[in-house]
Each structure stands twice: as structure tokens, then as C-alpha cells.
Design a protein around this motif. Sequence first.
Motif, PDB file in Angstrom:
ATOM      1  N   ALA A 118       0.837  -1.208   0.000  1.00 29.50           N
ATOM      2  CA  ALA A 118       0.000   0.000   0.000  1.00 29.50           C
ATOM      3  C   ALA A 118       0.864   1.248   0.000  1.00 29.50           C
ATOM      4  N   ILE A 119       1.977   1.218   0.727  1.00 27.18           N
ATOM      5  CA  ILE A 119       2.887   2.368   0.748  1.00 27.18           C
ATOM      6  C   ILE A 119       3.468   2.581  -0.638  1.00 27.18           C
ATOM      7  N   LYS A 120       3.844   1.491  -1.291  1.00 27.29           N
ATOM      8  CA  LYS A 120       4.370   1.579  -2.656  1.00 27.29           C
ATOM      9  C   LYS A 120       3.310   2.148  -3.592  1.00 27.29           C
ATOM     10  N   GLY A 121       2.058   1.707  -3.416  1.00 26.85           N
ATOM     11  CA  GLY A 121       0.973   2.205  -4.263  1.00 26.85           C
ATOM     12  C   GLY A 121       0.749   3.695  -4.089  1.00 26.85           C
ATOM     13  N   LEU A 122       0.833   4.166  -2.848  1.00 31.01           N
ATOM     14  CA  LEU A 122       0.676   5.603  -2.600  1.00 31.01           C
ATOM     15  C   LEU A 122       1.810   6.389  -3.237  1.00 31.01           C
ATOM     16  N   LEU A 123       3.036   5.897  -3.108  1.00 33.85           N
ATOM     17  CA  LEU A 123       4.190   6.581  -3.704  1.00 33.85           C
ATOM     18  C   LEU A 123       4.076   6.641  -5.227  1.00 33.85           C
ATOM     19  N   GLU A 124       3.607   5.560  -5.827  1.00 30.66           N
ATOM     20  CA  GLU A 124       3.432   5.542  -7.284  1.00 30.66           C
ATOM     21  C   GLU A 124       2.358   6.533  -7.724  1.00 30.66           C
ATOM     22  N   THR A 125       1.281   6.622  -6.953  1.00 31.21           N
ATOM     23  CA  THR A 125       0.213   7.584  -7.254  1.00 31.21           C
ATOM     24  C   THR A 125       0.736   9.018  -7.162  1.00 31.21           C
ATOM     25  N   LEU A 126       1.486   9.292  -6.101  1.00 32.84           N
ATOM     26  CA  LEU A 126       2.041  10.634  -5.914  1.00 32.84           C
ATOM     27  C   LEU A 126       3.054  10.983  -6.997  1.00 32.84           C
ATOM     28  N   GLN A 127       3.843   9.991  -7.401  1.00 32.38           N
ATOM     29  CA  GLN A 127       4.861  10.233  -8.426  1.00 32.38           C
ATOM     30  C   GLN A 127       4.228  10.714  -9.726  1.00 32.38           C
ATOM     31  N   ALA A 128       3.017  10.217 -10.005  1.00 35.41           N
ATOM     32  CA  ALA A 128       2.318  10.634 -11.228  1.00 35.41           C
ATOM     33  C   ALA A 128       1.806  12.067 -11.128  1.00 35.41           C
ATOM     34  N   ILE A 129       1.547  12.539  -9.893  1.00 37.62           N
ATOM     35  CA  ILE A 129       1.019  13.892  -9.694  1.00 37.62           C
ATOM     36  C   ILE A 129       2.136  14.900  -9.423  1.00 37.62           C
ATOM     37  N   ILE A 130       3.050  14.514  -8.519  1.00 32.18           N
ATOM     38  CA  ILE A 130       4.177  15.382  -8.146  1.00 32.18           C
ATOM     39  C   ILE A 130       5.460  14.574  -8.313  1.00 32.18           C
ATOM     40  N   PRO A 131       6.058  14.558  -9.505  1.00 29.91           N
ATOM     41  CA  PRO A 131       7.245  13.725  -9.723  1.00 29.91           C
ATOM     42  C   PRO A 131       8.416  14.132  -8.825  1.00 29.91           C
ATOM     43  N   LYS A 132       9.087  13.112  -8.290  1.00 33.02           N
ATOM     44  CA  LYS A 132      10.314  13.306  -7.525  1.00 33.02           C
ATOM     45  C   LYS A 132      11.406  12.477  -8.181  1.00 33.02           C
ATOM     46  N   HIS A 133      12.535  13.101  -8.442  1.00 33.40           N
ATOM     47  CA  HIS A 133      13.632  12.416  -9.120  1.00 33.40           C
ATOM     48  C   HIS A 133      14.707  12.045  -8.107  1.00 33.40           C
ATOM     49  N   GLU A 134      15.086  10.762  -8.115  1.00 34.81           N
ATOM     50  CA  GLU A 134      16.103  10.307  -7.187  1.00 34.81           C
ATOM     51  C   GLU A 134      17.475  10.838  -7.603  1.00 34.81           C
ATOM     52  N   PRO A 135      18.280  11.275  -6.642  1.00 33.62           N
ATOM     53  CA  PRO A 135      19.616  11.765  -6.972  1.00 33.62           C
ATOM     54  C   PRO A 135      20.513  10.648  -7.465  1.00 33.62           C
ATOM     55  N   GLU A 136      21.482  11.009  -8.307  1.00 29.55           N
ATOM     56  CA  GLU A 136      22.430  10.013  -8.785  1.00 29.55           C
ATOM     57  C   GLU A 136      23.333   9.565  -7.645  1.00 29.55           C
ATOM     58  N   SER A 137      23.637   8.266  -7.626  1.00 27.42           N
ATOM     59  CA  SER A 137      24.509   7.721  -6.595  1.00 27.42           C
ATOM     60  C   SER A 137      25.958   8.080  -6.891  1.00 27.42           C
ATOM     61  N   PRO A 138      26.715   8.568  -5.896  1.00 30.04           N
ATOM     62  CA  PRO A 138      28.134   8.835  -6.117  1.00 30.04           C
ATOM     63  C   PRO A 138      28.887   7.536  -6.387  1.00 30.04           C
ATOM     64  N   ILE A 139      29.860   7.597  -7.265  1.00 33.50           N
ATOM     65  CA  ILE A 139      30.623   6.409  -7.662  1.00 33.50           C
ATOM     66  C   ILE A 139      31.901   6.323  -6.843  1.00 33.50           C
ATOM     67  N   ILE A 140      32.189   5.128  -6.317  1.00 31.23           N
ATOM     68  CA  ILE A 140      33.441   4.892  -5.604  1.00 31.23           C
ATOM     69  C   ILE A 140      34.448   4.337  -6.609  1.00 31.23           C
ATOM     70  N   SER A 141      35.567   4.999  -6.766  1.00 29.44           N
ATOM     71  CA  SER A 141      36.565   4.589  -7.751  1.00 29.44           C
ATOM     72  C   SER A 141      37.268   3.311  -7.308  1.00 29.44           C
ATOM     73  N   PRO A 142      37.513   2.387  -8.251  1.00 27.88           N
ATOM     74  CA  PRO A 142      38.281   1.190  -7.910  1.00 27.88           C
ATOM     75  C   PRO A 142      39.744   1.540  -7.687  1.00 27.88           C
ATOM     76  N   VAL A 143      40.483   0.599  -7.132  1.00 28.59           N
ATOM     77  CA  VAL A 143      41.920   0.784  -6.967  1.00 28.59           C
ATOM     78  C   VAL A 143      42.558   0.689  -8.344  1.00 28.59           C
ATOM     79  N   SER A 144      43.302   1.722  -8.756  1.00 28.49           N
ATOM     80  CA  SER A 144      43.774   1.823 -10.136  1.00 28.49           C
ATOM     81  C   SER A 144      45.115   1.152 -10.396  1.00 28.49           C
TER      82      SER A 144
END
Length: 376
Positions: A118-144
Motif C-alpha cells: 500500500a505504501i508503494k501504491g501511494l508513492l506511485e500515485t504521488l509520483q504521477a502527480i508530483i514527480p520526484k527524481h532520485e539523486p544520482e549515486s556517487p561512484i566509488i573509484s576502484p583501486v587503479s
Amino acid sequence: MEYDIFISYSHSDKDLVEGFIHALENKGYSCWHDHRVHAGETFREKIIKAIKGSHLMVFFSSSSANESEYTTKEILYANYLKRPIIPVKLDDSEYNDEVLFDLNHIHYIDYTRRNPEAIKGLLETLQAIIPKHEPESPIISPVSSKDASPIINRIISNMVYVEGGTFSMGASLNDKESFDNEKPKHRVNISSFHIGRYTVTQEEWEEVMGNNPSSWKGEKFPVEKVTYNDCQEFIKKLNKLTGKKFRLPTEAEWEYAARGGSKSMDYLYSGSNNLSEVGWYLENSGNRPHEVGKRLPNELGLYDMSGNVYEWCEDWYDANFYKKSRLQNPAGPVAGVRRVARGGSWRSKSKYSRITNRAPVKPGYGALNIGLRLAL
């Protein structure tokens, strides 16, 4: 608009509604609810101003809410302002006659059976009315370095970004399997961090330490029989190899990640209300640990946070710490005798794999069902 959502509800439903509010706020929605009315303010004027200043209303329908003159007035005023209204049904009671015309034709979110979907359903409904964009995840560099171990770089690549947020830490009063050290339930703000997708495996430990203390051998099995002190030595060597700042998660970070962070569906175990789907425990383990990542992940894509092996946390243990925990990034008491381990294990009953369960363990004790998960 000042707020995304006006929350209309009955105070008798507070515990249920707060779970929705936390999920909405963690997704970036600004919510107005009557906790925002401060002493000395005129309640009616504050309500009117808040409804005017909100994009829409979420109404939590229940027998008490449907009988309340306050929620009735809030709904009628929101409808007068032509604000969208999303009903969430907490029980099967009917709307009262005054708002029946306004609400009866609106599709509602069904939470009468306490289904986390139900929580997921509410979030999906809200996303259609008031879109929220998730921030990009910072990348951790491998050992070079050309000499970098693929196993070491795999540890780095398996670190999962956890966006910070606010959540309710601890067990609710109606959790009959909970212990006193899991209470009271309290609000906590967590800053963003990274955490391991899996517990540290035996091949990863051996790559760093040159030994394998585990009782149950297997490259992809979780390392176990490691003390808190052993884990600190492992982290020290890993940081020297990588130039990173790996560490153990705090207890609050661990629980936030186990709950699914800002994507939480409010499950009893990490990723499900059915422990067999997400974890190895006494009834399905065959009395032994298993390779990491063989059960379903939680909402953040993290595996085995309920069951398989207990996981060391950085905090000292205090049975009464929740009564005095700070709001922002709590890190446990400054000293103690035991450290905290979380998550339950392959030899535990299901109640010990609940997200909120806390285990006090001496830092020099290394059992065959205790391992670790890295944070960064």
C-alpha cells in the motif's frame, strides 16, 4: 506551494500514519500534519493556511477519522479549493454522509490488511502527480594500480549507496516478539553512506588477512568466527590496500539500510515479511550457513541482512540507549563492555532476525555465526 501533501487523519491512527509520513518524507515529499502546530498558534487558521499551501491531501480513512468533525472539515475545504484528495483506507468503515459524495468516486489505497504494498501504491500515485527524481549515486573509484586484486576491487564495486533520510528506529509497542532493549521507537536522521551489498566473504577476508578463521569453509560463504577486534584489523589493512575509509556501520545505519532506507516498505525482516524468502535461519538453513546472495535482496538490493550470520556494528551496547539517543546520526554510548551485533543467523529463531533485534556481544568473542558487513 509550501507543502506537497496535507495529511488528514485521526490521532488514534497516529502509529499507522507515521509509517506513511516517514516513507513520503524519505522520498522527498514535504508533508504537513498537525505536529507542525506549535503552542500559541491558532489551530483553525493554521489548518486553513496549510491546506491552501499544499498541492494535495492524503486522507487516512478509519472509523475514528470518518466520525471526526475535524477531518470532515479538512476534506470539505480541500474539495472547495479543488485540491486532489487521495484516500488511504485503514479499515473497512464507510465515509460519513458529509464527505460521501466527495470521496466515494475516488479510487483509494487499501491498507486494511496492513499490506506494505500500500505504501508503494501511494508513492506511485504521488509520483504521477508530483514527480520526484532520485539523486544520482556517487561512484566509488576502484583501486587503479596495475597490481590491484580483482577481489579487492569487487569489494569496492559491491558497495551500495544509501541515500540519507529520517526513519523510526526500534520496535513498535504491538510487536509481541520484541525485547525491551528495542524500545522506545524513536526518530533518527541518517546521513548518506555506502554499505556492502553482501557480508564479507571468506575469499575477501583471506585476500586481505592471509587466513580464514571460519568453521564452515567456502569462498562465497560469509566469513565467520571473527571478533570485533579481528574486524578492526581487517578494516585497517583493507584501507591501507585501497586508500579508502572502510568501517563498520553504526547500529542506526545498519537498521536504516536493513529497512530499505528511503525505499522502505516497512517489512518485519529485511526485504520481506516472510523470512524464508530473504534469509537463512533455524528452520530453513539445514543447521549451517550458506553462500551470500542466495535469498532475495531487500529494497536497496542488500542481501542477507536478516539471517545467515550476525553482523558486527561499531556501537558499544547499552540496553537503555534508545531512551537517550540523539536525533542526528546516533553512534551509541562512548564506552561499554559489549558491542552490538545485528541481523540474526542460520542457527537463530526467526524473532532474532527481525530488523529491530539487538544482540550484545563481547568484542573479543568470535562465534561461528558472526561476521561483518562493511560501510563507507
